[in-house]
Scaffold this motif. Structure first.
Motif, PDB file in Angstrom:
ATOM      1  N   GLY A  16     -40.038 -33.762  89.000  1.00  0.00           N
ATOM      2  CA  GLY A  16     -41.080 -34.243  89.893  1.00  0.00           C
ATOM      3  C   GLY A  16     -42.465 -34.214  89.282  1.00  0.00           C
ATOM      4  N   ASN A  17     -42.673 -33.339  88.277  1.00  0.00           N
ATOM      5  CA  ASN A  17     -43.983 -33.230  87.641  1.00  0.00           C
ATOM      6  C   ASN A  17     -44.027 -33.881  86.263  1.00  0.00           C
ATOM      7  N   LEU A  18     -42.915 -34.440  85.850  1.00  0.00           N
ATOM      8  CA  LEU A  18     -42.819 -35.007  84.504  1.00  0.00           C
ATOM      9  C   LEU A  18     -43.752 -36.208  84.351  1.00  0.00           C
ATOM     10  N   VAL A  56     -33.572 -32.544  81.534  1.00  0.00           N
ATOM     11  CA  VAL A  56     -34.418 -32.538  82.720  1.00  0.00           C
ATOM     12  C   VAL A  56     -33.567 -33.115  83.839  1.00  0.00           C
ATOM     13  N   GLY A  57     -34.042 -33.034  85.081  1.00  0.00           N
ATOM     14  CA  GLY A  57     -33.240 -33.505  86.191  1.00  0.00           C
ATOM     15  C   GLY A  57     -32.986 -35.006  86.178  1.00  0.00           C
ATOM     16  N   LYS A  58     -32.010 -35.429  86.976  1.00  0.00           N
ATOM     17  CA  LYS A  58     -31.707 -36.855  87.098  1.00  0.00           C
ATOM     18  C   LYS A  58     -32.823 -37.573  87.840  1.00  0.00           C
ATOM     19  N   LEU A  59     -33.071 -38.798  87.431  1.00  0.00           N
ATOM     20  CA  LEU A  59     -34.152 -39.587  88.021  1.00  0.00           C
ATOM     21  C   LEU A  59     -33.744 -40.145  89.374  1.00  0.00           C
ATOM     22  N   THR A  60     -34.607 -39.974  90.364  1.00  0.00           N
ATOM     23  CA  THR A  60     -34.455 -40.676  91.634  1.00  0.00           C
ATOM     24  C   THR A  60     -35.180 -42.019  91.523  1.00  0.00           C
ATOM     25  N   ALA A  61     -35.024 -42.868  92.511  1.00  0.00           N
ATOM     26  CA  ALA A  61     -35.722 -44.155  92.516  1.00  0.00           C
ATOM     27  C   ALA A  61     -37.240 -43.941  92.475  1.00  0.00           C
ATOM     28  N   LYS A  65     -39.840 -45.126  89.355  1.00  0.00           N
ATOM     29  CA  LYS A  65     -40.987 -45.984  89.650  1.00  0.00           C
ATOM     30  C   LYS A  65     -42.288 -45.288  89.270  1.00  0.00           C
ATOM     31  N   ARG A  66     -42.400 -43.993  89.607  1.00  0.00           N
ATOM     32  CA  ARG A  66     -43.624 -43.248  89.298  1.00  0.00           C
ATOM     33  C   ARG A  66     -43.874 -43.203  87.789  1.00  0.00           C
ATOM     34  N   LEU A  67     -42.839 -42.934  87.004  1.00  0.00           N
ATOM     35  CA  LEU A  67     -42.990 -42.834  85.556  1.00  0.00           C
ATOM     36  C   LEU A  67     -43.380 -44.181  84.948  1.00  0.00           C
ATOM     37  N   VAL A  68     -42.694 -45.235  85.352  1.00  0.00           N
ATOM     38  CA  VAL A  68     -42.977 -46.558  84.794  1.00  0.00           C
ATOM     39  C   VAL A  68     -44.376 -47.017  85.185  1.00  0.00           C
ATOM     40  N   TYR A  69     -44.752 -46.794  86.445  1.00  0.00           N
ATOM     41  CA  TYR A  69     -46.052 -47.264  86.920  1.00  0.00           C
ATOM     42  C   TYR A  69     -47.216 -46.524  86.271  1.00  0.00           C
ATOM     43  N   GLN A  70     -46.953 -45.369  85.634  1.00  0.00           N
ATOM     44  CA  GLN A  70     -48.020 -44.633  84.964  1.00  0.00           C
ATOM     45  C   GLN A  70     -48.617 -45.407  83.791  1.00  0.00           C
ATOM     46  N   ILE A  71     -47.866 -46.355  83.243  1.00  0.00           N
ATOM     47  CA  ILE A  71     -48.373 -47.085  82.066  1.00  0.00           C
ATOM     48  C   ILE A  71     -48.637 -48.557  82.355  1.00  0.00           C
ATOM     49  N   LEU A  72     -48.432 -49.010  83.590  1.00  0.00           N
ATOM     50  CA  LEU A  72     -48.642 -50.415  83.922  1.00  0.00           C
ATOM     51  C   LEU A  72     -50.021 -50.650  84.512  1.00  0.00           C
ATOM     52  N   THR A  73     -50.602 -51.784  84.154  1.00  0.00           N
ATOM     53  CA  THR A  73     -51.827 -52.214  84.817  1.00  0.00           C
ATOM     54  C   THR A  73     -51.463 -52.790  86.187  1.00  0.00           C
TER      55      THR A  73
END
Length: 370
Positions: A16-18, A56-61, A65-73
């Motif tokens: 959750g904090n990754l 690390v834990g398994k990714l939820t939806a 989304k949170r991880l990918v959106y961290q690098i998108l404009t």
């Protein structure tokens, strides 16, 4: 993979904090070529050709989304939600450059990130054959680097372009989707264009190339009839053109180009191709004993005999022709390249058989009876 290597894939934070930059650092530290984010499993990396999960834990939806959106404009987020997929490249200062493909899988966001070295490797470090260097000394024509996804085509071409950028005085234009290796201006002026950022469509970019005073052109991928035809025409008008295809052999590459066109145009294309094609390097990366991968390349050089075979639609004879007078032509088949790696103790016999594009011939080379 050793336990020591596996421990490097651990991150201390809970899922959750990754932060995605932590995953990129783990990726770089492990020498991974790719990072995969997919809902329902841990983030995974490709190391030496194999998939390794990050501890690390398994990714939820929501995680994905949170991880990918961290690098998108904001514009990229909109494009992804509208088109359901997105290609782009980016760099992280002090770490590396990455090529990304974000997409939806079963209604959730997934992504694959490929690491792009910040330093462009030279011919020697890649182990590229001398004949490939000699092909790049041509002033015009079409040179192709082919192979499956992840076979190092972009790296090979980047090395070629960097050499030309150092030794020539010319205008180099690249048309890429997206830009991977960044080429500084050296002896050449280098114009790198990215589809979506510098031109709206690949077709638009390739059509306008001849109005931009190029000497050397890199077309990221010959993807359809329009880009193939345009690349042939650019080569025909006296320019040196480089491109890639997802084909596994040199002969298959020629066949793919011809067969893209309707039947009533194929004779014309065969004639044009026989004049402008200078050479093809079809390559694979094979698992290396002890870790890492080994580059194996099949090299076709256009001799008068091979040009005639293409014009006369006798592609079935090209492979045999490649094996004639190799001391002079410097051509090599994929099986010969694989056998050299085997003889050098770099790969196993099982790997040699598994990656051969002509297994019956390879059995004879290795003396394997039925």
């Amino acid at each position: 993979m050793s336990d020591a290597t596996r421990t490097k894939t651990h991150v201390s934070e809970g899922i959750g904090n990754l932060q995605i930059q932590q995953l990129f650092k783990v990726m770089v530290d492990n020498g991974a070529s790719d990072l995969h984010l997919s809902v329902g499993t841990q983030p995974a990396m490709r190391v030496s050709g194999g998939i390794v999960r990050v501890k690390v834990g398994k990714l939820t939806a929501d995680d994905a989304k949170r991880l990918v959106y961290q690098i998108l404009t904001e514009a990229q987020k909109s494009d992804l939600e509208k088109n359901l997929e997105l290609d782009f490249s980016f760099g992280i200062k002090g770490l590396a450059r990455f090529r990304a493909n974000c997409f939806y899988s079963k209604g959730n966001i997934s992504a694959v990130f490929r690491q792009i070295p910040t330093q462009i490797p030279d011919f020697d470090s890649l182990g590229l054959p001398k004949i490939l260097m000699e092909l790049t000394d041509r002033s015009n024509g079409l040179i192709l680097v082919t192979g499956p996804t992840g076979s190092g085509k972009s790296t090979t071409l980047a090395s070629i372009i960097d050499r030309l950028n150092t030794t020539e005085s010319a205008h180099i234009i690249t048309l890429e989707d997206p830009i991977e290796f960044v080429h500084p201006h050296k002896s050449c002026v280098v114009s790198q264009r990215e589809v979506g950022a510098d031109t709206l469509h690949f077709e638009n970019g390739i059509r306008s190339l001849l109005r931009q005073d190029p000497d050397i052109v890199l077309v990221g991928e010959l993807r359809d009839i329009e880009t193939i035809e345009a690349s042939l025409e650019i080569a025909e008008t006296g320019h040196l053109v480089f491109g890639t295809l997802h084909t596994n052999s040199t002969v298959q590459t020629i066949s793919r180009i011809v067969n893209v066109f309707p039947g009533d145009q194929q004779d014309k294309i065969r004639i044009l191709l026989s004049f402008v094609l200078q050479g093809i390097a079809a390559q694979q990366l094979l698992p290396k004993i002890g870790g890492g991968r080994v580059l194996c390349q099949e090299i076709l050089v256009m001799t008068p005999a091979i040009r005639n075979l293409i014009r006369e639609d006798k592609l079935h004879q090209v492979y045999s022709q490649m094996q004639i007078n190799q001391e002079k032509t410097s051509m090599v088949t994929m099986n010969q390249s694989i056998k050299k790696a085997l003889d050098g103790g770099l790969i196993t016999k099982e790997t040699a058989m598994s990656y051969s594009n002509n297994p019956e011939e390879m059995k004879k080379i290795l003396g394997i009876s039925e």
